[in-house]
Design a protein around this motif. Sequence first.
Motif: not given
Length: 146
Positions: A19-34, A108-120
Amino acid sequence: MTTTVQRRVQLTIAALGVVVTLIGAVIIAGAYRNDAKIDANRATAVAEVIAADRLHAAVNFVTPDGVLRNPKLGLLYPTQLSTGQRILVDYDASDPDTLARPAGRGASLSVAPALSVIGAGWIIVIVLMVGVAEIGRRSRRSKLDA
Protein backbone atom coordinates in the motif's frame (compact mmCIF):
# COMPACT_ATOMS: atom_id res chain seq x y z
CA MET A 1 2.49 -17.63 18.50
CA THR A 2 1.66 -20.35 16.00
CA THR A 3 3.24 -20.35 12.57
CA THR A 4 -0.17 -19.72 11.01
CA VAL A 5 -0.74 -16.59 13.10
CA GLN A 6 2.83 -15.44 12.42
CA ARG A 7 2.38 -15.93 8.67
CA ARG A 8 -0.91 -14.00 8.67
CA VAL A 9 0.61 -11.11 10.63
CA GLN A 10 3.58 -10.99 8.28
CA LEU A 11 1.32 -11.07 5.20
CA THR A 12 -0.68 -8.17 6.65
CA ILE A 13 2.52 -6.21 7.26
CA ALA A 14 3.73 -6.96 3.71
CA ALA A 15 0.35 -5.80 2.37
CA LEU A 16 0.87 -2.49 4.18
CA GLY A 17 4.25 -2.21 2.44
CA VAL A 18 2.53 -2.71 -0.90
CA VAL A 19 0.00 0.00 0.00
CA VAL A 20 2.82 2.42 0.85
CA THR A 21 4.47 1.60 -2.48
CA LEU A 22 1.22 2.25 -4.33
CA ILE A 23 0.82 5.58 -2.53
CA GLY A 24 4.31 6.62 -3.64
CA ALA A 25 3.56 5.55 -7.21
CA VAL A 26 0.31 7.54 -7.21
CA ILE A 27 2.15 10.63 -5.94
CA ILE A 28 4.62 10.41 -8.84
CA ALA A 29 1.96 9.58 -11.44
CA GLY A 30 -0.26 12.41 -10.21
CA ALA A 31 2.57 14.91 -10.46
CA TYR A 32 3.34 13.87 -14.05
CA ARG A 33 -0.38 13.98 -14.91
CA ASN A 34 -0.71 17.52 -13.51
CA ASP A 35 2.38 18.61 -15.44
CA ALA A 36 0.97 17.10 -18.64
CA LYS A 37 -2.27 19.04 -18.14
CA ILE A 38 -0.34 22.28 -17.64
CA ASP A 39 1.98 21.60 -20.59
CA ALA A 40 -0.95 20.80 -22.89
CA ASN A 41 -2.38 24.31 -22.47
CA ARG A 42 0.40 26.31 -20.83
CA ALA A 43 0.32 30.00 -20.12
CA THR A 44 2.77 32.02 -18.02
CA ALA A 45 2.19 34.96 -15.70
CA VAL A 46 3.95 36.92 -12.99
CA ALA A 47 2.56 35.94 -9.60
CA GLU A 48 2.95 37.27 -6.10
CA VAL A 49 3.36 34.76 -3.29
CA ILE A 50 0.78 35.76 -0.67
CA ALA A 51 1.51 32.94 1.78
CA ALA A 52 4.21 30.30 1.90
CA ASP A 53 5.46 27.59 4.18
CA ARG A 54 7.52 24.47 3.65
CA LEU A 55 4.73 22.49 1.96
CA HIS A 56 2.30 25.07 0.56
CA ALA A 57 2.39 28.37 -1.31
CA ALA A 58 -0.58 30.53 -2.24
CA VAL A 59 -0.22 33.01 -5.10
CA ASN A 60 -2.18 35.65 -6.98
CA PHE A 61 -1.68 36.33 -10.66
CA VAL A 62 -3.57 38.10 -13.42
CA THR A 63 -4.51 36.22 -16.57
CA PRO A 64 -4.52 37.94 -20.01
CA ASP A 65 -8.29 38.48 -19.71
CA GLY A 66 -7.61 40.74 -16.68
CA VAL A 67 -8.98 38.35 -14.03
CA LEU A 68 -7.10 37.99 -10.73
CA ARG A 69 -6.51 34.28 -10.10
CA ASN A 70 -5.68 32.42 -6.91
CA PRO A 71 -5.35 28.65 -7.48
CA LYS A 72 -7.41 26.98 -4.78
CA LEU A 73 -4.82 24.29 -4.08
CA GLY A 74 -1.86 26.67 -4.24
CA LEU A 75 1.23 25.98 -6.30
CA LEU A 76 2.64 22.63 -7.21
CA TYR A 77 6.28 22.23 -6.05
CA PRO A 78 6.21 25.18 -3.58
CA THR A 79 9.61 24.76 -1.92
CA GLN A 80 11.94 27.72 -1.37
CA LEU A 81 9.29 30.40 -1.82
CA SER A 82 8.63 33.23 0.59
CA THR A 83 5.74 35.60 1.18
CA GLY A 84 5.92 38.72 -0.97
CA GLN A 85 8.17 37.15 -3.58
CA ARG A 86 7.27 37.73 -7.24
CA ILE A 87 7.77 34.71 -9.48
CA LEU A 88 6.84 33.43 -12.91
CA VAL A 89 4.20 30.71 -12.85
CA ASP A 90 3.09 28.29 -15.53
CA TYR A 91 -0.60 27.46 -15.36
CA ASP A 92 -3.24 25.53 -17.25
CA ALA A 93 -4.90 28.25 -19.37
CA SER A 94 -8.09 26.19 -19.58
CA ASP A 95 -8.34 26.03 -15.76
CA PRO A 96 -6.14 28.71 -14.15
CA ASP A 97 -7.90 28.39 -10.78
CA THR A 98 -6.69 24.82 -10.29
CA LEU A 99 -3.23 24.01 -11.67
CA ALA A 100 -0.20 26.28 -11.39
CA ARG A 101 3.50 25.74 -10.75
CA PRO A 102 6.58 27.93 -10.55
CA ALA A 103 8.06 28.25 -14.04
CA GLY A 104 10.89 25.83 -14.62
CA ARG A 105 9.80 23.30 -12.01
CA GLY A 106 8.34 19.94 -12.87
CA ALA A 107 7.15 16.56 -11.73
CA SER A 108 10.69 15.23 -11.37
CA LEU A 109 10.77 17.12 -8.05
CA SER A 110 8.17 14.67 -6.69
CA VAL A 111 10.27 11.56 -7.33
CA ALA A 112 12.75 11.89 -4.44
CA PRO A 113 10.12 12.53 -1.72
CA ALA A 114 7.93 9.69 -3.02
CA LEU A 115 10.87 7.28 -3.12
CA SER A 116 11.78 8.37 0.42
CA VAL A 117 8.27 7.51 1.60
CA ILE A 118 8.45 4.13 -0.13
CA GLY A 119 11.92 3.40 1.28
CA ALA A 120 11.01 4.40 4.83
CA GLY A 121 7.82 2.36 4.59
CA TRP A 122 9.70 -0.76 3.55
CA ILE A 123 12.34 -0.30 6.25
CA ILE A 124 9.54 -0.22 8.81
CA VAL A 125 7.89 -3.27 7.19
CA ILE A 126 11.15 -5.24 7.30
CA VAL A 127 11.82 -4.34 10.94
CA LEU A 128 8.28 -5.35 11.91
CA MET A 129 8.50 -8.62 9.99
CA VAL A 130 11.80 -9.54 11.61
CA GLY A 131 10.32 -8.61 15.00
CA VAL A 132 7.26 -10.81 14.43
CA ALA A 133 9.52 -13.68 13.30
CA GLU A 134 11.63 -13.33 16.44
CA ILE A 135 8.56 -13.23 18.69
CA GLY A 136 7.21 -16.33 16.95
CA ARG A 137 10.54 -18.14 17.27
CA ARG A 138 10.81 -17.33 20.99
CA SER A 139 7.19 -18.30 21.58
CA ARG A 140 7.63 -21.69 19.93
CA ARG A 141 10.93 -22.30 21.73
CA SER A 142 9.42 -21.52 25.13
CA LYS A 143 6.62 -24.04 24.45
CA LEU A 144 9.22 -26.71 23.64
CA ASP A 145 11.19 -25.94 26.83
CA ALA A 146 8.09 -26.21 29.03
